[in-house]
Design an enzyme around this catalytic site. Structure first.
Site, PDB file in Angstrom:
ATOM      1  N   LYS A  72      83.170  28.372  22.890  1.00  0.00           N
ATOM      2  CA  LYS A  72      83.214  27.439  24.024  1.00  0.00           C
ATOM      3  C   LYS A  72      81.860  26.821  24.328  1.00  0.00           C
ATOM      4  CE  LYS A  72      87.562  28.421  26.141  1.00  0.00           C
ATOM      5  NZ  LYS A  72      88.352  29.023  27.215  1.00  0.00           N
ATOM      6  N   ARG A 124      91.015  36.165  23.096  1.00  0.00           N
ATOM      7  CA  ARG A 124      91.559  34.997  22.393  1.00  0.00           C
ATOM      8  C   ARG A 124      90.443  34.351  21.579  1.00  0.00           C
ATOM      9  NH1 ARG A 124      91.937  29.602  23.321  1.00  0.00           N
ATOM     10  NH2 ARG A 124      93.896  28.567  22.840  1.00  0.00           N
TER      11      ARG A 124
HETATM   12  C1  7PJ Z   1      92.053  29.291  26.960  1.00  0.00           C
HETATM   13  C2  7PJ Z   1      93.430  29.163  26.782  1.00  0.00           C
HETATM   14  C3  7PJ Z   1      91.546  30.399  27.691  1.00  0.00           C
HETATM   15  C4  7PJ Z   1      93.833  31.105  27.962  1.00  0.00           C
HETATM   16  C5  7PJ Z   1      92.438  27.499  25.842  1.00  0.00           C
HETATM   17  C6  7PJ Z   1      89.744  26.572  23.972  1.00  0.00           C
HETATM   18  C7  7PJ Z   1      90.463  25.738  24.932  1.00  0.00           C
HETATM   19  N1  7PJ Z   1      94.322  30.060  27.279  1.00  0.00           N
HETATM   20  N2  7PJ Z   1      93.654  28.027  26.093  1.00  0.00           N
HETATM   21  N3  7PJ Z   1      92.492  31.274  28.175  1.00  0.00           N
HETATM   22  N4  7PJ Z   1      91.440  28.239  26.341  1.00  0.00           N
HETATM   23  N5  7PJ Z   1      94.676  32.008  28.477  1.00  0.00           N
HETATM   24  O1  7PJ Z   1      90.291  27.362  23.202  1.00  0.00           O
HETATM   25  O2  7PJ Z   1      88.497  26.403  23.955  1.00  0.00           O
HETATM   26  O3  7PJ Z   1      90.350  30.580  27.924  1.00  0.00           O
HETATM   27  S1  7PJ Z   1      92.244  26.001  25.001  1.00  0.00           S
END
Ligand code: 7PJ
Length: 284
Positions: free
Chosen positions: A226, A260
Site C-alpha cells: 500500500k 490480505r
Molecule cells: C483491502 C480490501 C483491505 C479489506 C482492498 C488494495 C486495495 N479489503 N480490499 N481490507 N484493500 N478487507 O489491495 O490495496 O485493506 S483493495
C-alpha cells in the site's frame, strides 16, 4: 477458534493468509494480471489462484472493483462479469475458500450462489440492500472502515482520534449487521488501512491494533504494497515487498487473524518463522 465459512471451517487459532486475486484491468499493483489483451482469462486467474494456494494462502479474495485512490466506479454488470465466473471456476476446480471483495448486494448474492464462502465489503455493508443480501447468504462478512469514497478518500483525510472514530464506525456496522440477522460469530473487522488515511493515521492504527482486537472479533488487515509504504520508504509499488512483510509480521503480532496479501509465499515464510518462535520451548 473456528470461523464457519460456508462449506469450510476456517481455523483462526493462528494468523492465516488471504491471497489477493484482482479481476480488474486497473488495480494498483496487480491490475491486468488476469487479462489477455482486454479479455478476462479464466485460465490465468485459476493459475494465479492455484499458485497462491500452493504457496500457503488459505483464502482467495476475488475482487472486481478497483478501490485504489481515484479509481473509476464500475457498473454492477461489469463487476458480475468479472467476479462470478472466477469464483465459480475457483470453487469447482480447486475447492478453494473464496472470499468476494464487493459492496454490491447482487454481486454478493451471485457469488454466494456459485460457492463463495466469505464476503469482504470495504464499505461495511452500507450500500442499499447490502445488509439483507449478506444476511441471506449465511456467510461470514468482513466489515471494513473507510472515510469517504475511493475517488476522493485520500484528498484530505481528517480525524480527531483515529482509533476511536474507526471503532465507533465499526461498532455501528456490527449493530446494523446484527439487526439485519447476521450472527456475531460471522463478523470480522478491518480498520481499512489506506482507505481515507494519511501515513500517520495508518501507523497509529497499526500500533493500536490490539485495542481493536480486544473487541473480540477476528481482524482482517490489508497492508500489502500500500501507498503508506510509498510515503514511508519512498518506494515504488514494485519495491514494497520487504516493507509489506514487516507490516504483515507487525500486524500478526498485534492480533490480526487474516492477512490480505499479494506476495503469498514470502508472507507464509514470515508467518512460519513467527509461529516457530512462538512455539519454541512449549514441548519441554
Ligand atoms: C483491502 C480490501 C483491505 C479489506 C482492498 C488494495 C486495495 N479489503 N480490499 N481490507 N484493500 N478487507 O489491495 O490495496 O485493506 S483493495
Amino acid at each position: 477458534m473456528f470461523l464457519h465459512a460456508g462449506r469450510h471451517q476456517l481455523d483462526l487459532s493462528s494468523p492465516v493468509i488471504m491471497g489477493i486475486l484482482n479481476t480488474t484491468p486497473d488495480s494498483f499493483s496487480d491490475g491486468g494480471d488476469c487479462y489477455q489483451g482486454d479479455r478476462l482469462d479464466l485460465d490465468l486467474a485459476l493459475a494465479r489462484a492455484r499458485q497462491m494456494l500452493h504457496d500457503g494462502a488459505v483464502i482467495i479474495d476475488v475482487g472486481g472493483e478497483s478501490t485504489r485512490p481515484g479509481a473509476k466506479p464500475v457498473s454492477r454488470q461489469q463487476e458480475l462479469d468479472r467476479v462470478v465466473p472466477v469464483v465459480e471456476a475457483l470453487v469447482r476446480e480447486c475447492d478453494a475458500l473464496v472470499s468476494v471483495d464487493t459492496s454490491d448486494p447482487v454481486v454478493m448474492s451471485e457469488a454466494a450462489r456459485v460457492g463463495a464462502s466469505m464476503i469482504n465489503d470495504v464499505r461495511g455493508l452500507q450500500r442499499e440492500g447490502a445488509l439483507a443480501a449478506a444476511a441471506a447468504t449465511g456467510l461470514p462478512v468482513c466489515l471494513m472502515h473507510m472515510q469517504g469514497e475511493p475517488d476522493v478518500m485520500q484528498a484530505n483525510p481528517r480525524y480527531g482520534d483515529i482509533l476511536a472514530e474507526v471503532e465507533v464506525f465499526l461498532t455501528a456496522r456490527i449493530e446494523a449487521a446484527q439487526a439485519a440477522g447476521i450472527s456475531s460469530d460471522l463478523l470480522l473487522l478491518d480498520p481499512g488501512f489506506g482507505f481515507g488515511k494519511t501515513l500517520a493515521h495508518n501507523l497509529v492504527l497499526l500500533q493500536q491494533l490490539p485495542q481493536l482486537a480486544a473487541k473480540g472479533y477476528p481482524l482482517l488487515v490489508g497492508l500489502s504494497r500500500k501507498s503508506l509504504l510509498g510515503a514511508l520508504l519512498g518506494r515504488d509499488v514494485s519495491e514494497r515487498l520487504a516493507g509489506s512483510l514487516a507490516l504483515a509480521l507487525l500486524a500478526a503480532d498485534r492480533g490480526a487473524a487474516i492477512i490480505r496479501v499479494h506476495d503469498v509465499a514470502a508472507t507464509a515464510d514470515v508467518l512460519a518463522v513467527r509461529s516457530a518462535v512462538m512455539a519454541a520451548g512449549q514441548d519441554h
